[in-house]
Design a protein around this motif. Structure first.
Motif, mmCIF file in Angstrom:
data_model
loop_
_atom_site.group_PDB
_atom_site.id
_atom_site.type_symbol
_atom_site.label_atom_id
_atom_site.label_comp_id
_atom_site.label_asym_id
_atom_site.label_seq_id
_atom_site.Cartn_x
_atom_site.Cartn_y
_atom_site.Cartn_z
ATOM 1 N N LYS A 11 108.012 141.458 31.845
ATOM 2 C CA LYS A 11 109.602 141.800 32.214
ATOM 3 C C LYS A 11 110.152 140.876 33.280
ATOM 4 N N GLY A 12 111.266 140.091 33.090
ATOM 5 C CA GLY A 12 111.869 139.543 33.955
ATOM 6 C C GLY A 12 111.356 138.024 34.109
ATOM 7 N N THR A 13 110.489 137.595 33.176
ATOM 8 C CA THR A 13 109.974 136.226 33.311
ATOM 9 C C THR A 13 110.671 135.240 32.489
ATOM 10 N N SER A 14 111.283 135.602 31.547
ATOM 11 C CA SER A 14 112.208 134.652 30.632
ATOM 12 C C SER A 14 113.524 135.311 29.988
ATOM 13 N N SER A 15 114.327 134.597 29.990
ATOM 14 C CA SER A 15 115.657 134.887 29.401
ATOM 15 C C SER A 15 116.347 133.761 28.666
ATOM 16 N N LYS A 16 117.409 133.936 28.083
ATOM 17 C CA LYS A 16 118.043 132.595 27.483
ATOM 18 C C LYS A 16 118.619 132.004 28.828
ATOM 19 N N THR A 17 119.184 132.602 29.868
ATOM 20 C CA THR A 17 119.599 132.040 31.006
ATOM 21 C C THR A 17 118.884 131.567 31.990
ATOM 22 N N ARG A 18 117.495 132.059 32.007
ATOM 23 C CA ARG A 18 116.346 131.452 32.897
ATOM 24 C C ARG A 18 115.479 130.361 32.166
ATOM 25 N N PRO A 19 114.981 129.510 33.223
ATOM 26 C CA PRO A 19 114.085 128.531 32.396
ATOM 27 C C PRO A 19 112.605 129.351 31.771
ATOM 28 N N LEU A 20 112.013 128.581 30.975
ATOM 29 C CA LEU A 20 110.606 129.038 30.583
ATOM 30 C C LEU A 20 109.785 129.435 31.783
ATOM 31 N N PRO A 21 109.010 130.560 31.550
ATOM 32 C CA PRO A 21 107.830 130.658 32.858
ATOM 33 C C PRO A 21 106.917 129.582 32.719
ATOM 34 N N ARG A 53 111.557 142.655 15.684
ATOM 35 C CA ARG A 53 112.156 142.323 16.926
ATOM 36 C C ARG A 53 112.333 140.924 17.188
ATOM 37 N N ALA A 54 113.449 140.135 17.106
ATOM 38 C CA ALA A 54 113.450 138.670 17.375
ATOM 39 C C ALA A 54 113.195 138.339 19.017
ATOM 40 N N SER A 55 113.815 139.514 19.549
ATOM 41 C CA SER A 55 113.860 139.191 20.795
ATOM 42 C C SER A 55 112.138 139.311 21.724
ATOM 43 N N LEU A 56 111.448 140.209 20.987
ATOM 44 C CA LEU A 56 110.057 140.233 21.290
ATOM 45 C C LEU A 56 109.314 139.041 20.959
ATOM 46 N N VAL A 57 109.599 138.503 19.823
ATOM 47 C CA VAL A 57 108.952 137.219 19.242
ATOM 48 C C VAL A 57 109.211 136.045 20.385
ATOM 49 N N GLN A 58 110.636 135.878 20.761
ATOM 50 C CA GLN A 58 111.066 134.916 21.605
ATOM 51 C C GLN A 58 110.241 134.973 22.839
ATOM 52 N N LEU A 59 110.082 136.673 23.378
ATOM 53 C CA LEU A 59 109.529 136.744 24.642
ATOM 54 C C LEU A 59 107.889 136.119 24.638
ATOM 55 N N PHE A 60 107.120 136.655 23.616
ATOM 56 C CA PHE A 60 105.763 136.039 23.526
ATOM 57 C C PHE A 60 105.780 134.577 23.220
ATOM 58 N N ALA A 61 106.759 133.904 22.471
ATOM 59 C CA ALA A 61 106.794 132.490 22.324
ATOM 60 C C ALA A 61 107.001 131.809 23.573
ATOM 61 N N SER A 62 107.619 132.444 24.566
ATOM 62 C CA SER A 62 107.980 131.954 25.793
ATOM 63 C C SER A 62 106.689 131.913 26.671
ATOM 64 N N GLY A 114 114.335 130.148 18.215
ATOM 65 C CA GLY A 114 115.403 129.711 19.048
ATOM 66 C C GLY A 114 115.492 128.551 19.698
ATOM 67 N N ASP A 115 114.177 128.163 19.932
ATOM 68 C CA ASP A 115 113.883 126.778 20.720
ATOM 69 C C ASP A 115 114.619 125.603 20.034
ATOM 70 N N GLU A 116 115.243 125.148 21.077
ATOM 71 C CA GLU A 116 116.299 123.779 20.673
ATOM 72 C C GLU A 116 115.247 122.403 21.093
ATOM 73 N N ILE A 117 115.280 121.531 20.342
ATOM 74 C CA ILE A 117 114.489 120.262 20.903
ATOM 75 C C ILE A 117 115.545 119.120 20.216
ATOM 76 N N LYS A 118 115.717 118.419 21.315
ATOM 77 C CA LYS A 118 116.314 117.067 20.994
ATOM 78 C C LYS A 118 115.144 116.048 20.717
#
Length: 194
Positions: A11-21, A53-62, A114-118
């Protein structure tokens, strides 16, 4: 180890507005393997059921970490092993953008999480033979893209074919190479023997 407790630790380690843990700095004790699998098609399964839940997958991916050929989910206090059938990420979308500083065209890829790579430097793309379940009869190498921290993505088949349609060709005596240009660099998508 259950996913609910693991989720509470994050909880609180990652979000769209915060950098990856900073998982590369975390070195907790190994707590064993859990029955979590990232399938060839990019879906995440826990105890044989898809995680919906996409948000849960994103959290674990982070908080995914790779050590050698093994994959782990890590928190500051626990590390659990998971199964990855090929790569943890699958590129499902792409677009060409223009770099504001240089004015050069850059390919940008988006994964199923949802990860973006240039695509900006040579080490980000390499050709690999995919697992037997999805390779052709010739075991042709296909492009894989580095997402972050030694974690790679395979191009979804549709993305791969779309990129090949946009690719340029270069021929020599032995083979034809198909490539795209991103950030003024060539990236080979595939090669065919003559």
């Amino acid at each position: 180890m259950d996913l609910t407790r693991f989720q509470q630790q994050l909880k609180g380690t990652s979000s769209k507005t915060r950098p990856l843990p900073p998982v590369e700095k975390w070195d907790p004790d190994f707590c064993g393997d859990i029955n979590l699998t990232i399938a060839l098609d990019g879906r995440w399964f826990y105890e044989g059921s898809p995680i919906g839940r996409a948000s849960l997958v994103q959290l674990f991916a982070s908080v995914l970490k790779r050590e050698g050929d093994s994959y782990f989910l890590v928190t500051p206090v626990e590390k659990v092993g998971i199964t990855v059938e090929d790569t943890p990420f699958l590129v499902t979308q792409w677009e060409k953008t223009t770099d504001q500083k240089t004015g050069s065209e850059v390919y940008q890829f988006t994964t199923q999480t949802g990860d973006e790579i240039k695509l900006e430097s040579a080490h980000q793309l390499e050709l690999r033979v995919p697992p037997k379940a999805i390779q052709d009869q010739q075991a042709t190498p296909i492009p894989y893209i580095c997402v972050r921290r030694n974690l790679w993505a395979r191009l979804h088949q549709n993305v791969y074919y779309q990129l090949l349609e946009n690719a340029s060709e270069q021929q020599n005596d032995a083979l034809t190479s198909f490539y795209i240009t991103s950030n003024r660099q060539r990236f080979v998508l595939g090669e065919v023997q003559k």
